[in-house]
Design a protein around this motif. Structure first.
Motif, PDB file in Angstrom:
ATOM      1  N   ASP A  50     -21.920 -17.610 -23.391  1.00 35.67           N
ATOM      2  CA  ASP A  50     -21.722 -16.504 -22.449  1.00 35.67           C
ATOM      3  C   ASP A  50     -21.074 -15.297 -23.113  1.00 35.67           C
ATOM      4  O   ASP A  50     -21.374 -14.151 -22.753  1.00 35.67           O
ATOM      5  CB  ASP A  50     -20.841 -16.979 -21.278  1.00 35.67           C
ATOM      6  N   LEU A  51     -20.203 -15.547 -24.065  1.00 34.80           N
ATOM      7  CA  LEU A  51     -19.493 -14.448 -24.706  1.00 34.80           C
ATOM      8  C   LEU A  51     -20.444 -13.542 -25.476  1.00 34.80           C
ATOM      9  O   LEU A  51     -20.233 -12.328 -25.549  1.00 34.80           O
ATOM     10  CB  LEU A  51     -18.431 -15.004 -25.656  1.00 34.80           C
ATOM     11  N   PHE A  52     -21.538 -14.101 -26.029  1.00 37.30           N
ATOM     12  CA  PHE A  52     -22.429 -13.325 -26.887  1.00 37.30           C
ATOM     13  C   PHE A  52     -23.707 -12.895 -26.173  1.00 37.30           C
ATOM     14  O   PHE A  52     -24.593 -12.331 -26.821  1.00 37.30           O
ATOM     15  CB  PHE A  52     -22.801 -14.141 -28.130  1.00 37.30           C
ATOM     16  N   LYS A  53     -23.816 -13.140 -24.888  1.00 35.71           N
ATOM     17  CA  LYS A  53     -24.989 -12.675 -24.155  1.00 35.71           C
ATOM     18  C   LYS A  53     -24.946 -11.155 -24.014  1.00 35.71           C
ATOM     19  O   LYS A  53     -23.915 -10.592 -23.680  1.00 35.71           O
ATOM     20  CB  LYS A  53     -25.045 -13.320 -22.774  1.00 35.71           C
ATOM     21  N   GLN A 101     -19.296  -4.582 -29.931  1.00 36.12           N
ATOM     22  CA  GLN A 101     -17.847  -4.755 -29.905  1.00 36.12           C
ATOM     23  C   GLN A 101     -17.288  -4.425 -28.524  1.00 36.12           C
ATOM     24  O   GLN A 101     -16.410  -5.134 -27.999  1.00 36.12           O
ATOM     25  CB  GLN A 101     -17.210  -3.854 -30.972  1.00 36.12           C
ATOM     26  N   LYS A 102     -17.816  -3.367 -27.904  1.00 34.42           N
ATOM     27  CA  LYS A 102     -17.366  -3.023 -26.550  1.00 34.42           C
ATOM     28  C   LYS A 102     -17.749  -4.121 -25.557  1.00 34.42           C
ATOM     29  O   LYS A 102     -16.964  -4.491 -24.679  1.00 34.42           O
ATOM     30  CB  LYS A 102     -17.980  -1.690 -26.133  1.00 34.42           C
ATOM     31  N   VAL A 103     -18.970  -4.639 -25.700  1.00 36.13           N
ATOM     32  CA  VAL A 103     -19.420  -5.702 -24.789  1.00 36.13           C
ATOM     33  C   VAL A 103     -18.534  -6.932 -24.933  1.00 36.13           C
ATOM     34  O   VAL A 103     -18.108  -7.536 -23.927  1.00 36.13           O
ATOM     35  CB  VAL A 103     -20.892  -6.040 -25.077  1.00 36.13           C
ATOM     36  N   LEU A 104     -18.212  -7.330 -26.162  1.00 38.75           N
ATOM     37  CA  LEU A 104     -17.375  -8.502 -26.380  1.00 38.75           C
ATOM     38  C   LEU A 104     -15.969  -8.287 -25.846  1.00 38.75           C
ATOM     39  O   LEU A 104     -15.354  -9.206 -25.269  1.00 38.75           O
ATOM     40  CB  LEU A 104     -17.331  -8.838 -27.873  1.00 38.75           C
ATOM     41  N   ALA A 105     -15.424  -7.076 -25.998  1.00 38.00           N
ATOM     42  CA  ALA A 105     -14.072  -6.803 -25.486  1.00 38.00           C
ATOM     43  C   ALA A 105     -14.044  -6.894 -23.957  1.00 38.00           C
ATOM     44  O   ALA A 105     -13.114  -7.473 -23.365  1.00 38.00           O
ATOM     45  CB  ALA A 105     -13.619  -5.423 -25.959  1.00 38.00           C
ATOM     46  N   ARG A 106     -15.079  -6.350 -23.325  1.00 38.89           N
ATOM     47  CA  ARG A 106     -15.132  -6.398 -21.861  1.00 38.89           C
ATOM     48  C   ARG A 106     -15.291  -7.835 -21.365  1.00 38.89           C
ATOM     49  O   ARG A 106     -14.606  -8.259 -20.417  1.00 38.89           O
ATOM     50  CB  ARG A 106     -16.301  -5.527 -21.371  1.00 38.89           C
TER      51      ARG A 106
END
Length: 732
Positions: free
Chosen positions: A559-562, A673-678
Motif C-alpha cells: 500500500d505504501l508504494f501504490k 517522495q511527496k506521495v510516500l510522505a502523504r
C-alpha cells in the motif's frame, strides 16, 4: 721603432758590479738573395762571433738581422770568444747596456717572448719582400727558385699541355656523362613504356577476370536459384514445423536436431575406422552398412538444406531474420564449404574398387556440428560439468578405439597368430584388440613381450602415446571436476575459516551450532553464500530483468508504494539484499530504531508479544511486507521506533531495503517522495486512537509545564491576518 720599443721595455738601466753583457750586432749584413731557410734561434755569443768573422763590407741591400730572444732570467755576460777582434772593433760598437731590472719575472718573460715573435715576423716579411710567391711558414711549400727563359718556356708549354689534356679529359668525361644520361633516360622511357604496357595488360587481364568472375557468379547464382526453386516446396512445407528462421542459441528444436546430426557424425567417426581396419565387410553385412550409410548421408543433407540456411545471424549488431539473407550468409561461410565437401558421393567408387569405407572419409569434415552441439548443450544444462565429464570420457574411449584398430593392422602385418604378441585370431577381433589397447595405453602391464623390432617399436610408441594422452585427459578431467565444485569449495573454505575463528575465540557451542546451521541451510537453499556476488557480474539490464521477475509483483501490492513511479520501484528492487534467518531469530524488536523494511521471499515470520513473547498476534508468509512505515518517519514523536516483535518461524529468507538506499532513490523522484510522505502520515494516523491519545497526553504535559499560550490581541490579529493573506496570494 724596435729600438724604442726595446728601450721602453727594458726600463732604466743600472750597472751591476762585476757583470757585463754583450749586445748583439744591430746591423749584420746578409748575403744578397739568400735562399729561404727556417728561422733558427742562436745564443747571443755565437751570433756576435759569426758577425765578427763575416766580411765588414756593406751589402747592396742591407737589412737588419733579427735579434735573438734573450733568456727568461737575466744572466751575467761572458767575454767574447775572440778578444783581439773584439778589441779591434771596440771603438765602433757602443758599450754594452747594463742588465735590466726585473720587477716581475712573469711579465718580463711574456714581454720577451712577444719581442721574439715580432722579430721572427719581421724576418718573415723580409723573406716575403725577396720572394713574392712565399706564403706563411706553417704550411707553405718550398720557395720556387727563379727560372731561366728556356726553362720557363718549357714549364709554360708543359703547363699548357697539361691544361689541354685536362680540358680534353673533362670534355670526354662530360660527353660520356651525357651519353650515360641519355642511355639511362632511354632505358627509363623504355621501362616506363613496358610498365604502361604491363599495366594495360594487367588491366585487360583484370577486366577479363572480372568478366569471368561475373560470369561465374552469375552461373553460381543461376545454379543456386535453380536449386532454391527446386527446394522451395520442401522449405515452404517445413516453415510451419521449423519456422522461417531459427535462433541457434535458444531454440530447443535446433539443439535436438544437432544431437541427431552429432549421432550421425559419431557413426561415421567410429565405424569408418572400424570397417577400414577390421574384416567386417562381409557379404551378409554389406547391405546393413549400406543402409546405415544412406541414413547418415540423408541426415547430413537435411541439415545442409533445411536447418543451416535458416540460422539467424548478426550483421552490424542487427539480428537478421530474413531467410534469403541467412541463406546467403550460410553459403559464404567456410562451414558451408566443409558441408558440401562432406556430401560429395565418393561412394560411387564402390563400383570400381569395391565396398571400402575409405571412400567415406570426407564425412568426417562435419566435425563443426559436433562442437556446436557441445557448446549449445552446455549453455542449456543446469549442471554443464556433467556433459564435460561425459565428453572427456568419450575422447578417452575414442583414443583406445584408434589404438585397437592400429593394433589389429599391426597384427595383420606381422601375421595373425604368428607370435604371442599379436592378435591370436580367436574370439571377437575388436574386443580382443580393444582389451589390448586398454592394457597397453593405460600401462596396466601383464602383456606378452614383443620379440621383433617392429613389435618392440610399436609397443614403445604405445607406451609413450599412452603417457602423453592419458596425462592430458587426466588434467582435463581434474579441471572439469574442479570447475564443477568451485562454488562448493569456496563455501567449505568460508565455513571452515568461520568455525576455526569461533573455536579460537572460544565462542559458546550454542552460537557455533547456529552458525553452522546458517551456513548449511544457505548453501542448500540457494547454492551460494551471497547472491549479490553473482548478480554484480551481470549487466544492469540483466540484473533489472531478474529483480523485476522476482519481486516487482510483490512491491506493487504494498500500500505504501501504490501510485509511485514504476521506475522508482525498479530502482528499489536493485537495492534489495537477501538475508536468511534461522528459526527463533528476532528480525525486529519492539523499541528498536527502524532503518529497514522487509519482504518475505520464503518461509514465515510471526508478530509476537506478551511477557515472554509467547503470544502470536499474526503470522506473515511469503509475499508479505513489514517495517515499511519506519522508513519514512523521523525520530520526532518516536515515529521510527519498532512497535512490535517479529521473529522467524522456521527458516525465513527475507529481502531487506535500507532507509539510506530509499532516500538515495527518492532524490531522483520528487513526486513519488511527496506521495510516500502523504501515505506515511495517513498510515501513522491509522495506528489507532491509542496512539492519538498518547500523543495528546504528551502535548498536555508540555502545556502543563510551560502554561497555555496567551491569546493574540484583536488588533494584531486583524492586521496579521491581512498581511498573511497578501503573502499567501503572492506565493500562489
Amino acid at each position: 721603432m724596435f729600438s724604442k720599443f726595446k728601450g721602453l721595455v727594458s726600463g732604466p738601466q743600472l750597472p751591476l758590479a762585476g757583470t757585463s753583457r754583450v749586445a748583439p750586432d744591430p746591423d749584420p749584413a746578409p748575403a744578397p738573395n739568400p735562399p729561404p731557410a727556417p728561422v733558427k734561434e742562436e745564443k747571443p755569443a755565437d751570433k756576435e762571433n759569426e758577425a765578427k768573422k763575416a766580411d765588414p763590407a756593406p751589402a747592396q741591400a742591407p737589412a737588419p738581422a733579427p735579434a735573438p730572444a734573450p733568456t727568461p732570467a737575466p744572466a751575467p755576460a761572458t767575454d767574447p770568444a775572440n778578444p783581439a777582434q773584439a778589441g779591434a772593433e771596440g771603438q765602433e760598437a757602443p758599450p754594452p747596456p747594463p742588465p735590466p731590472i726585473v720587477v716581475n719575472k712573469y711579465s718580463d718573460e711574456q714581454l720577451r717572448a712577444t719581442i721574439k715573435k715580432m722579430r721572427e715576423r719581421t724576418e718573415l716579411y723580409k723573406e716575403k719582400v725577396i720572394d713574392q710567391y712565399a706564403s706563411s711558414p706553417e704550411l707553405s711549400p718550398p720557395v720556387t727558385p727563379l727560372l731561366s727563359k728556356e726553362e720557363y718556356a718549357k714549364v709554360t708549354e708543359e703547363r699548357k699541355r697539361q691544361a689541354e689534356e685536362e680540358r680534353l679529359r673533362k670534355e670526354e668525361a662530360e660527353k660520356k656523362k651525357k651519353e650515360e644520361q641519355e642511355r639511362k633516360k632511354k632505358e627509363a622511357e623504355q621501362k616506363k613504356k613496358e610498365e604502361e604496357e604491363k599495366k594495360k595488360a594487367e588491366v585487360k587481364e583484370e577486366k577479363k577476370e572480372e568478366k569471368m568472375e561475373d560470369k561465374r557468379a552469375k552461373a553460381i547464382e543461376a545454379a543456386w536459384s535453380f536449386v532454391d526453386t527446386l527446394l522451395a516446396p520442401i522449405e515452404n512445407s517445413l516453415d510451419s514445423v521449423v519456422g522461417q528462421t531459427i535462433d541457434p542459441f535458444t531454440d530447443r528444436r535446433y539443439i535436438a536436431w544437432l544431437s541427431l546430426v552429432t549421432l550421425a557424425f559419431n557413426y561415421n567417426t567410429w565405424f569408418i575406422t572400424t570397417r577400414l581396419c577390421f574384416p567386417y565387410h562381409t557379404a551378409n553385412a554389406i547391405p546393413y552398412w549400406f543402409a546405415l550409410d544412406l541414413l547418415a548421408d540423408f541426415i547430413y543433407l537435411t541439415d545442409s538444406i533445411v536447418f543451416q540456411p535458416r540460422k539467424q545471424c548478426v550483421k552490424g549488431g542487427d539480428i537478421i531474420k530474413d531467410r534469403k539473407i541467412t541463406k546467403q550468409n550460410y553459403r559464404e561461410t567456410e562451414r558451408f564449404q566443409a558441408d558440401i565437401m562432406s556430401l560429395i558421393p565418393f561412394d560411387l567408387l564402390y563400383f570400381q574398387f569395391g565396398f571400402k569405407s575409405i571412400f567415406r572419409a570426407n564425412r568426417l569434415l562435419k566435425a563443426d556440428t559436433y562442437f556446436e552441439f557441445s557448446d549449445r548443450l552446455e549453455s542449456i544444462l543446469t549442471k554443464a560439468y556433467i556433459w564435460r565429464v561425459i565428453r572427456t570420457i568419450g575422447y578417452l574411449l575414442f583414443m583406445l578405439h584408434l589404438n585397437a584398430c592400429i593394433y589389429y593392422v599391426a597384427s595383420d602385418y606381422q601375421g595373425i597368430g604368428q607370435t604371442k604378441w599379436v592378435y591370436s585370431g580367436l574370439g571377437s577381433a575388436y574386443l580382443r584388440c580393444y582389451y589390448f589397447a586398454v592394457r597397453s595405453l593405460i600401462n596396466i602391464g601383464g602383456l606378452n613381450e614383443p620379440h621383433t623390432v617392429f613389435e618392440i617399436t610399436f609397443q614403445m610408441t604405445n607406451f609413450f602415446t599412452g603417457v602423453f594422452v592419458f596425462s592430458s585427459l587426466i588434467g582435463q578431467m581434474r579441471d572439469v571436476i574442479g570447475a564443477a565444485t568451485a562454488a562448493q569449495t569456496y563455501f567449505r573454505s568460508n565455513m571452515d575459516n568461520t568455525v576455526s575463528y569461533m573455536v579460537t575465540n572460544r565462542i559458546p557451542s550454542l552460537v557455533q551450532n547456529r552458525v553452522r546451521t546458517w551456513y548449511t541451510y544457505t548453501w542448500d537453499a540457494q547454492g551460494m553464500l551471497d547472491e549479490s556476488e553473482l548478480l554484480d557480474k551481470m549487466p544492469l539490464v540483466m540484473k533489472t530483468a531478474i529483480a523485476v521477475d522476482i519481486n516487482l509483483t510483490t512491491f506493487q501490492k504494498i500500500d505504501l508504494f501504490k501510485g509511485c513511479d514504476q521506475q522508482m520501484l525498479v530502482d528499489m528492487l536493485l537495492r534489495l539484499k537477501s538475508i536468511i534467518y534461522l528459526p527463533g531469530d528476532f528480525v525486529v524488536k519492539k523499541g528498536d530504531i527502524g532503518k529497514e523494511m522487509y519482504i518475505i521471499k520464503s518461509g514465515a515470520v510471526q508478530v509476537v508479544g506478551g511477557p515472554d513473547n509467547s503470544i502470536v498476534f499474526v503470522t506473515l508468509k511469503a509475499g508479505c511486507v513489514f517495517g515499511e512505515i519506519s522508513l519514512l518517519q523521523s525520530s520526532k514523536d518516536g515515529g521510527n521506533r519498532r512497535t512490535a516483535n517479529v521473529k522467524a518461524y522456521g527458516f525465513a529468507n527475507l529481502f531487506v531495503l535500507e532507509k539510506k538506499d530509499l532516500f538515495d532513490i527518492l532524490i531522483h523522484y520528487p513526486e513519488s517522495q511527496k506521495v510516500l510522505a502523504r501515505k506515511g502520515r495517513k498510515l501513522m494516523k491509522a495506528k489507532g486512537p491509542a496512539a492519538a491519545a498518547k500523543a495528546e497526553e504528551k502535548k498536555k504535559k508540555g502545556l502543563a509545564l510551560f502554561g497555555p499560550k496567551p491569546p493574540t490581541p484583536k488588533l494584531l490579529r486583524a492586521v496579521g491576518g491581512n498581511i498573511n493573506k497578501k503573502l499567501i496570494d503572492k506565493i500562489k
